[in-house]
Design an enzyme around this catalytic site. Structure first.
Site, PDB file in Angstrom:
ATOM      1  CG  HIS A  97      76.094  55.262  64.443  1.00  0.00           C
ATOM      2  ND1 HIS A  97      76.120  54.495  65.642  1.00  0.00           N
ATOM      3  CD2 HIS A  97      76.423  56.294  64.967  1.00  0.00           C
ATOM      4  CE1 HIS A  97      76.249  55.175  66.777  1.00  0.00           C
ATOM      5  NE2 HIS A  97      76.411  56.420  66.250  1.00  0.00           N
ATOM      6  CG  HIS A 109      80.124  46.808  68.151  1.00  0.00           C
ATOM      7  ND1 HIS A 109      81.005  47.903  68.754  1.00  0.00           N
ATOM      8  CD2 HIS A 109      78.867  47.649  68.276  1.00  0.00           C
ATOM      9  CE1 HIS A 109      80.560  48.952  69.308  1.00  0.00           C
ATOM     10  NE2 HIS A 109      79.241  48.776  68.839  1.00  0.00           N
ATOM     11  CG  ASP A 160      71.514  48.449  65.819  1.00  0.00           C
ATOM     12  OD1 ASP A 160      70.814  49.187  66.386  1.00  0.00           O
ATOM     13  OD2 ASP A 160      72.574  49.028  65.380  1.00  0.00           O
TER      14      ASP A 160
END
Ligand code: ACO
Length: 422
Positions: free
Chosen positions: A268, A307, A363
């Site tokens: 995460h 994702h 990210d």
């Protein structure tokens, strides 16, 4: 067309009409489907909630196939371009963008709650010198609940508002203190004349309490945009933790500590730290084919790719790529960017990734920017937690005020031993 689902139970031959509402059936409506009188009733099995809506929400909309992200109806691209983080935090929490006077009040309240009790510093001092800053953040967020026992009044709107000011205001202070502690540097108090992101940079990087430090405007603006992109993301792992803890009527500081703990994990909020580790380990563009081969052999994951919801380019990654260019004009180019761009190019043209719809997520590029801005990689999840506080609080409050919500308590399929005796 009727909004019902007709289900035939082949065990009994019975048919049931189940209501469809907002594109979903209620799992509890399946309970009436029984193979025998004593049967518990049918349940759904959905580990990790891949196809289960745990709540009704009006905060964030994501269309993962189309790569769309909207807060309260506004596209993320427009918000990132035209608004600042505190306006967006207000929007996420209140449902509307603030008017001029609402904005002034909001900024004033957040600004004047940035200080932490002196004892919080002592608490922070108790951590080992090499404690991970995210661990320190999780611990001190939870500790704040002991400083504000009034936060237990969760059904008092005024009290809720006060805790919201406190949490949004104090999380940058805790985050910067965690960093300073890990460096053995004196804590820098918040500056009320700076904006939200600039104040955070000042608390991080002012060399000493006696030195003046001017945060670079471009970097403060870039960080503010990154904060906007991270403000909320509907029912992700940490929002789900926040709602779940909140559903037991715990105070918001305790719930936020739990949400931050969920964000800590490498799948995460810890993913951008992993991305930097991976890019550093790859080290050169020439090594990319070898890495891709390892990924395809199932030996490793390509961190920053894939994702649960986006099966298209993460719209936040697109904006971040632009921000990266602005940051690099100030900081100089991060050489990891070249490896990241080359990796992205190879991955996006490779069948393995195309078939699985694996695209860069938020990210993939955020860590490269943070690194260029001199944040150590263990601060990355902390940088994610700061703006996500507004989303957590919005999700927490929405859940609390939703008359259909109860304490979160999933069922299980028990597959263990039947009754037995010693
Ligand atoms: N690299 C290589 N293969 C991957 C990756 C990846 N990063 N992500 C998924 N896959 C593969 C899986 O092995 C699986 O392949 P299979 O069908 O052959 O078994 C397929 O793609 C589907 O993947 P799932 O694991 O089912 O996808 P899920 O939705 O459960 O996982 C997750 C999503 C956790 C984000 C995953 O893609 C991952 O681990 N990514 C790397 C970590 C990361 O970047 N996390 C950040 C998420 S964004 C955020 O939290 C802000």
């Amino acid at each position: 067309m009727t909004d019902t689902l007709t289900v035939r139970d082949d065990r009994t031959g019975k048919e049931y009409k189940i209501q469809i509402q907002d594109g979903a059936v209620k799992a509890m409506d399946l309970r009436q489907i029984k193979a025998s009188e004593k049967d518990f009733g049918l349940m759904t099995y959905d580990p990790a909630f891949q196809n289960t809506a745990s709540c009704k929400s009006r905060i964030t909309f994501i269309d993962g196939d189309a790569g769309i992200l909207r807060y309260r109806g506004y596209p993320i691209e427009e918000l990132a371009e035209k608004k600042n983080y505190l306006e967006v935090a207000y929007l996420v929490l209140h449902g509307e963008l603030p008017t001029k006077s609402e904005y002034e009040d909001w900024v004033h309240s957040v600004t004047y709650h940035t200080m932490v009790h002196e004892n919080v510093k002592k608490f922070m001092d108790g951590f080992h010198h090499d404690a991970h800053p995210m661990g320190m953040l999780v611990g001190t967020l939870g500790a704040l609940s002991t400083f504000y026992p009034d936060a237990k009044n969760i059904f008092d709107a005024e009290s809720r508002n006060l805790q919201i000011y406190r949490l949004i205001a104090k999380i940058p202070t805790l985050a910067a203190f965690a960093y300073r502690h890990s460096r053995g540097m004196p804590y820098i108090h918040p500056s009320n004349d700076l904006g939200y992101a600039a104040n955070f940079l000042s608390m991080m990087y002012t060399p000493s309490p006696t030195t003046k430090y001017e945060p670079n405007e471009t970097l403060a603006k870039a960080l503010d945009v990154l904060f906007i992109l991270h403000a909320d993301h509907e029912q992700n792992c940490s929002a789900n933790a926040m709602r779940s803890i909140g559903s037991s009527h715990a105070d918001p500081f305790s719930a936020a500590a739990g949400a931050a703990a969920a964000l800590y994990g490498p799948l995460h909020g810890g993913a951008n730290e992993e991305v930097i580790r991976m890019l550093t380990e790859i080290g050169s563009v020439e090594k990319i084919p070898e890495v891709i081969a390892q990924v395809k052999d199932g030996k490793r994951l390509l961190m920053g790719f894939g994702h649960r919801v986006y099966k298209n380019y993460d719209p936040r990654a697109r904006i971040i790529k632009k921000v990266a260019e602005e940051v690099f004009q100030v900081t100089g180019r991060n050489r990891l960017l070249d490896i990241a761009l080359a990796l992205e190019k190879v991955a996006l043209s490779d069948d393995y990734f195309i078939k699985r719809k694996l695209y860069p997520n938020v990210d993939f590029y955020s860590g490269i920017i943070y690194q260029a801005m001199k944040f150590p990689s263990d601060m990355f999840p902390v940088l994610f937690a700061i703006p996500r506080m507004s989303g957590w609080l919005a999700q927490w409050q929405e859940g609390l005020l939703d008359p259909e919500q109860k304490i979160a308590r999933p069922r299980q399929l028990y597959l263990g031993s039947p009754e037995r005796h010693i």
